[in-house]
Write a protein that holds these residues in place. Sequence first.
Motif, PDB file in Angstrom:
ATOM      1  N   ILE A 120       0.806  -1.194   0.004  1.00  0.00           N
ATOM      2  CA  ILE A 120       0.027  -0.016   0.021  1.00  0.00           C
ATOM      3  C   ILE A 120       1.017   1.265   0.105  1.00  0.00           C
ATOM      4  CG2 ILE A 120      -1.832   1.173   1.229  1.00  0.00           C
ATOM      5  CD1 ILE A 120      -2.594  -1.669   0.077  1.00  0.00           C
ATOM      6  N   ILE A 121       0.857   2.153  -0.895  1.00  0.00           N
ATOM      7  CA  ILE A 121       1.816   3.110  -1.172  1.00  0.00           C
ATOM      8  C   ILE A 121       0.934   4.641  -0.898  1.00  0.00           C
ATOM      9  CG2 ILE A 121       3.211   4.447  -2.903  1.00  0.00           C
ATOM     10  CD1 ILE A 121       3.363   1.855  -4.434  1.00  0.00           C
ATOM     11  N   GLU A 122       1.436   5.030   0.123  1.00  0.00           N
ATOM     12  CA  GLU A 122       0.580   6.243   0.838  1.00  0.00           C
ATOM     13  C   GLU A 122       1.190   7.476   0.508  1.00  0.00           C
ATOM     14  OE1 GLU A 122      -0.778   7.313   5.278  1.00  0.00           O
ATOM     15  OE2 GLU A 122       1.396   7.262   5.078  1.00  0.00           O
ATOM     16  N   VAL A 123       0.395   8.173   0.028  1.00  0.00           N
ATOM     17  CA  VAL A 123       0.712   9.706  -0.374  1.00  0.00           C
ATOM     18  C   VAL A 123      -0.424  10.704   0.096  1.00  0.00           C
ATOM     19  CG1 VAL A 123       2.240   9.343  -2.077  1.00  0.00           C
ATOM     20  CG2 VAL A 123      -0.152   9.579  -2.650  1.00  0.00           C
ATOM     21  N   PRO A 124      -0.295  12.076   0.468  1.00  0.00           N
ATOM     22  CA  PRO A 124      -1.432  12.813   0.774  1.00  0.00           C
ATOM     23  C   PRO A 124      -1.950  13.285  -0.279  1.00  0.00           C
ATOM     24  CG  PRO A 124       0.727  13.765   1.302  1.00  0.00           C
ATOM     25  CD  PRO A 124       1.252  12.625   0.931  1.00  0.00           C
ATOM     26  N   ILE A 125      -3.204  13.613  -0.205  1.00  0.00           N
ATOM     27  CA  ILE A 125      -3.965  14.341  -1.228  1.00  0.00           C
ATOM     28  C   ILE A 125      -5.099  15.384  -0.448  1.00  0.00           C
ATOM     29  CG2 ILE A 125      -5.750  12.590  -1.631  1.00  0.00           C
ATOM     30  CD1 ILE A 125      -3.932  14.990  -4.425  1.00  0.00           C
ATOM     31  N   GLY A 126      -5.519  15.168   0.447  1.00  0.00           N
ATOM     32  CA  GLY A 126      -6.522  16.026   1.204  1.00  0.00           C
ATOM     33  C   GLY A 126      -5.945  17.384   1.233  1.00  0.00           C
ATOM     34  N   TYR A 127      -6.865  18.264   0.692  1.00  0.00           N
ATOM     35  CA  TYR A 127      -6.161  19.612   0.749  1.00  0.00           C
ATOM     36  C   TYR A 127      -5.886  20.068   2.219  1.00  0.00           C
ATOM     37  CZ  TYR A 127      -5.995  24.474  -0.987  1.00  0.00           C
ATOM     38  OH  TYR A 127      -5.280  25.810  -1.507  1.00  0.00           O
ATOM     39  N   PRO A 128      -6.246  19.911   3.433  1.00  0.00           N
ATOM     40  CA  PRO A 128      -5.683  20.341   4.546  1.00  0.00           C
ATOM     41  C   PRO A 128      -4.201  19.729   4.834  1.00  0.00           C
ATOM     42  CG  PRO A 128      -7.885  19.750   4.955  1.00  0.00           C
ATOM     43  CD  PRO A 128      -7.670  19.409   3.606  1.00  0.00           C
ATOM     44  N   LYS A 129      -4.203  18.726   4.390  1.00  0.00           N
ATOM     45  CA  LYS A 129      -3.017  17.867   4.516  1.00  0.00           C
ATOM     46  C   LYS A 129      -1.772  18.471   3.553  1.00  0.00           C
ATOM     47  CE  LYS A 129      -4.040  14.700   7.192  1.00  0.00           C
ATOM     48  NZ  LYS A 129      -3.260  14.324   8.499  1.00  0.00           N
ATOM     49  N   LEU A 130      -2.168  18.799   2.338  1.00  0.00           N
ATOM     50  CA  LEU A 130      -1.157  19.421   1.270  1.00  0.00           C
ATOM     51  C   LEU A 130      -0.851  20.707   1.782  1.00  0.00           C
ATOM     52  CD1 LEU A 130      -2.711  18.338  -2.333  1.00  0.00           C
ATOM     53  CD2 LEU A 130      -0.895  17.296  -0.808  1.00  0.00           C
ATOM     54  N   VAL A 131      -1.840  21.535   2.095  1.00  0.00           N
ATOM     55  CA  VAL A 131      -1.535  23.083   2.197  1.00  0.00           C
ATOM     56  C   VAL A 131      -0.726  23.297   3.474  1.00  0.00           C
ATOM     57  CG1 VAL A 131      -2.659  25.413   2.549  1.00  0.00           C
ATOM     58  CG2 VAL A 131      -3.434  23.765   0.913  1.00  0.00           C
ATOM     59  N   THR A 132      -1.405  22.485   4.571  1.00  0.00           N
ATOM     60  CA  THR A 132      -0.747  22.826   6.036  1.00  0.00           C
ATOM     61  C   THR A 132       0.130  22.133   6.415  1.00  0.00           C
ATOM     62  OG1 THR A 132      -2.973  23.830   6.409  1.00  0.00           O
ATOM     63  CG2 THR A 132      -1.540  23.292   8.453  1.00  0.00           C
ATOM     64  N   GLN A 133      -0.115  20.684   6.199  1.00  0.00           N
ATOM     65  CA  GLN A 133       1.000  19.673   6.821  1.00  0.00           C
ATOM     66  C   GLN A 133       2.440  19.735   6.105  1.00  0.00           C
ATOM     67  OE1 GLN A 133      -0.775  15.934   7.963  1.00  0.00           O
ATOM     68  NE2 GLN A 133       1.110  15.317   8.573  1.00  0.00           N
ATOM     69  N   LEU A 157       5.447  -6.691  -7.133  1.00  0.00           N
ATOM     70  CA  LEU A 157       4.491  -6.430  -6.026  1.00  0.00           C
ATOM     71  C   LEU A 157       3.177  -6.032  -6.654  1.00  0.00           C
ATOM     72  CD1 LEU A 157       6.759  -4.703  -3.495  1.00  0.00           C
ATOM     73  CD2 LEU A 157       5.880  -7.093  -3.103  1.00  0.00           C
ATOM     74  N   HIS A 158       1.753  -6.120  -5.716  1.00  0.00           N
ATOM     75  CA  HIS A 158       0.689  -5.861  -6.148  1.00  0.00           C
ATOM     76  C   HIS A 158       0.715  -4.242  -5.514  1.00  0.00           C
ATOM     77  CE1 HIS A 158      -3.756  -6.239  -7.031  1.00  0.00           C
ATOM     78  NE2 HIS A 158      -3.823  -5.344  -6.178  1.00  0.00           N
ATOM     79  N   ALA A 159       0.690  -3.437  -6.438  1.00  0.00           N
ATOM     80  CA  ALA A 159       0.593  -2.030  -6.049  1.00  0.00           C
ATOM     81  C   ALA A 159      -0.403  -1.253  -5.874  1.00  0.00           C
ATOM     82  CB  ALA A 159       1.511  -1.307  -6.924  1.00  0.00           C
ATOM     83  N   VAL A 160      -1.064  -0.963  -4.608  1.00  0.00           N
ATOM     84  CA  VAL A 160      -1.963  -0.073  -4.484  1.00  0.00           C
ATOM     85  C   VAL A 160      -1.636   1.271  -4.063  1.00  0.00           C
ATOM     86  CG1 VAL A 160      -4.196   0.005  -2.880  1.00  0.00           C
ATOM     87  CG2 VAL A 160      -3.388  -2.259  -3.560  1.00  0.00           C
ATOM     88  N   PHE A 161      -2.198   2.102  -4.925  1.00  0.00           N
ATOM     89  CA  PHE A 161      -2.091   3.764  -4.645  1.00  0.00           C
ATOM     90  C   PHE A 161      -2.936   4.118  -3.845  1.00  0.00           C
ATOM     91  CE2 PHE A 161      -2.041   8.103  -6.510  1.00  0.00           C
ATOM     92  CZ  PHE A 161      -0.861   8.503  -6.073  1.00  0.00           C
ATOM     93  N   PHE A 162      -2.377   4.693  -2.592  1.00  0.00           N
ATOM     94  CA  PHE A 162      -3.144   5.508  -1.617  1.00  0.00           C
ATOM     95  C   PHE A 162      -3.150   6.604  -1.319  1.00  0.00           C
ATOM     96  CE2 PHE A 162      -4.354   4.180   3.014  1.00  0.00           C
ATOM     97  CZ  PHE A 162      -5.527   3.559   2.853  1.00  0.00           C
ATOM     98  N   PRO A 163      -3.739   7.312  -1.973  1.00  0.00           N
ATOM     99  CA  PRO A 163      -3.790   8.924  -1.766  1.00  0.00           C
ATOM    100  C   PRO A 163      -5.055   9.231  -0.531  1.00  0.00           C
ATOM    101  CG  PRO A 163      -5.151   8.555  -3.718  1.00  0.00           C
ATOM    102  CD  PRO A 163      -4.742   7.153  -3.148  1.00  0.00           C
ATOM    103  N   TYR A 164      -4.103   9.378   0.677  1.00  0.00           N
ATOM    104  CA  TYR A 164      -5.019   9.516   1.866  1.00  0.00           C
ATOM    105  C   TYR A 164      -5.628  10.816   2.199  1.00  0.00           C
ATOM    106  CZ  TYR A 164      -1.202  11.412   4.736  1.00  0.00           C
ATOM    107  OH  TYR A 164      -0.072  12.313   5.033  1.00  0.00           O
ATOM    108  N   ASP A 165      -6.577  10.813   2.901  1.00  0.00           N
ATOM    109  CA  ASP A 165      -7.371  11.991   3.278  1.00  0.00           C
ATOM    110  C   ASP A 165      -8.114  12.338   1.752  1.00  0.00           C
ATOM    111  OD1 ASP A 165      -8.697  13.947   4.599  1.00  0.00           O
ATOM    112  OD2 ASP A 165      -7.077  15.325   4.600  1.00  0.00           O
ATOM    113  N   THR A 166      -8.476  11.597   0.967  1.00  0.00           N
ATOM    114  CA  THR A 166      -9.209  11.616  -0.266  1.00  0.00           C
ATOM    115  C   THR A 166     -10.356  12.473  -0.272  1.00  0.00           C
ATOM    116  OG1 THR A 166      -8.262   9.224  -0.471  1.00  0.00           O
ATOM    117  CG2 THR A 166      -9.448  10.230  -2.580  1.00  0.00           C
TER     118      THR A 166
END
Length: 406
Positions: A120-133, A157-166
């Motif tokens: 599970i490949i985690e990255v942020p995408i929620g706007y509060p996360k991107l802008v503030t964190q 590997l089975h790759a799941v893209f996981f843009p959190y705070d979607t």
Amino acid sequence: MRETHFEAGKWWVSPYNFIPEVRKELNLPRVVEIHDATLRDGEQTPGVVFSIDDKIRIASKMDEIGIDRIEAGMPAVSLQDAEAIKEITKLGLNSRIFTFSRALKADIDMALECGAHGVIIEVPIGYPKLVTQFGWTWEDVFKKSRGVINYAKECGLHAVFFPYDTTRARAEDLTNLCSAVMNESPPDAIGIVDTMGCATPEAIKYMVKWVKGMTGLPIEIHTHNDFGMGVATELAAVTAGAECVHSCGNGLGERTGNAALEELILGLDLLYGYELGYDLGKLPELGDLLSELSNVPIARNKPVLGLGNFIRESGIGIQYVMHDPLVMFGTHPSLTGRSGEVVLGKKSGKASIAYKMEELGLGDLTETQAGEALAQVKTKGIEKRDMLTDDEFRAIVDAVRARNAA
């Protein structure tokens, strides 16, 4: 897929779940898998720490139940976490083992070293996360993700893209990210992540259709329970076509926890008709194990696992609790390895007294004695603000008989 609302002696749910007018509104995928994250997200419950041996025991029990995928941890967290994942992969379980990673090749290498099947490949995408964190744009997220997704797939590997705070992402950010990823580094699946548990079932259904339309990929849904809707939103995602639901046993997880594994299983199986093949009778075993190892008790009224699920204090209909439980409950207690129970307290009636007398082998009471015993049971229940124990009831019966014999 099952199309009936009952099976004799096992369950009896609403027939309206299965009528054509309801079913035609659903876009149910042919198969739904469960990806359980108890060993990673569940351990993020404040104060919870699972040892290597704990994780092996939990993974083994999940495999006995038949869980499809087990997220065994994040190797980058500690050497102990990495060692636990390695030991779990050595077990040769039927469940496929995944790890959780950042968008770093080093994390993919650790997943490979641990013997994982997927990541599970985690990255942020929620706007509060991107802008503030983070102070990132969607382009920054894409640049960090592109090479890592491709590398994971190249490594088998089975790759799941996981843009959190979607669910808190700006529409343009999510659209641009999905488009770029599909052009240069398409994963095997993509997650919709309600990190703060703040989306409605209707919003989740919309997002599943939207993201599937943009990518054509299998959709995985991962929700938290901040508004008490974790399970509801994941089931809603399935009705819109999501093929994989993420869970944590006992609803463990940060803050209010994640969508509960055991509730998802019964919901998918009995309410939507998926014949999943899981061993439902072992769910309480897993629940008890997790409660013991996490030191987080199971609430008495918790769905599926609560000890009070099949207890009846009210005197109305108690004859059915033991002899025809589906009159009183949606599932037979034995379906999940349980049994019905009649208890005494403030809400009891004369039928309760008669039932308990027979259960405990105490013989019969006269009509007058039964009335006296019931009055004392109610008084005791009010004083205790609880149910009576069997010993307390025996003492009441003995006192009533002694008084009437005097």
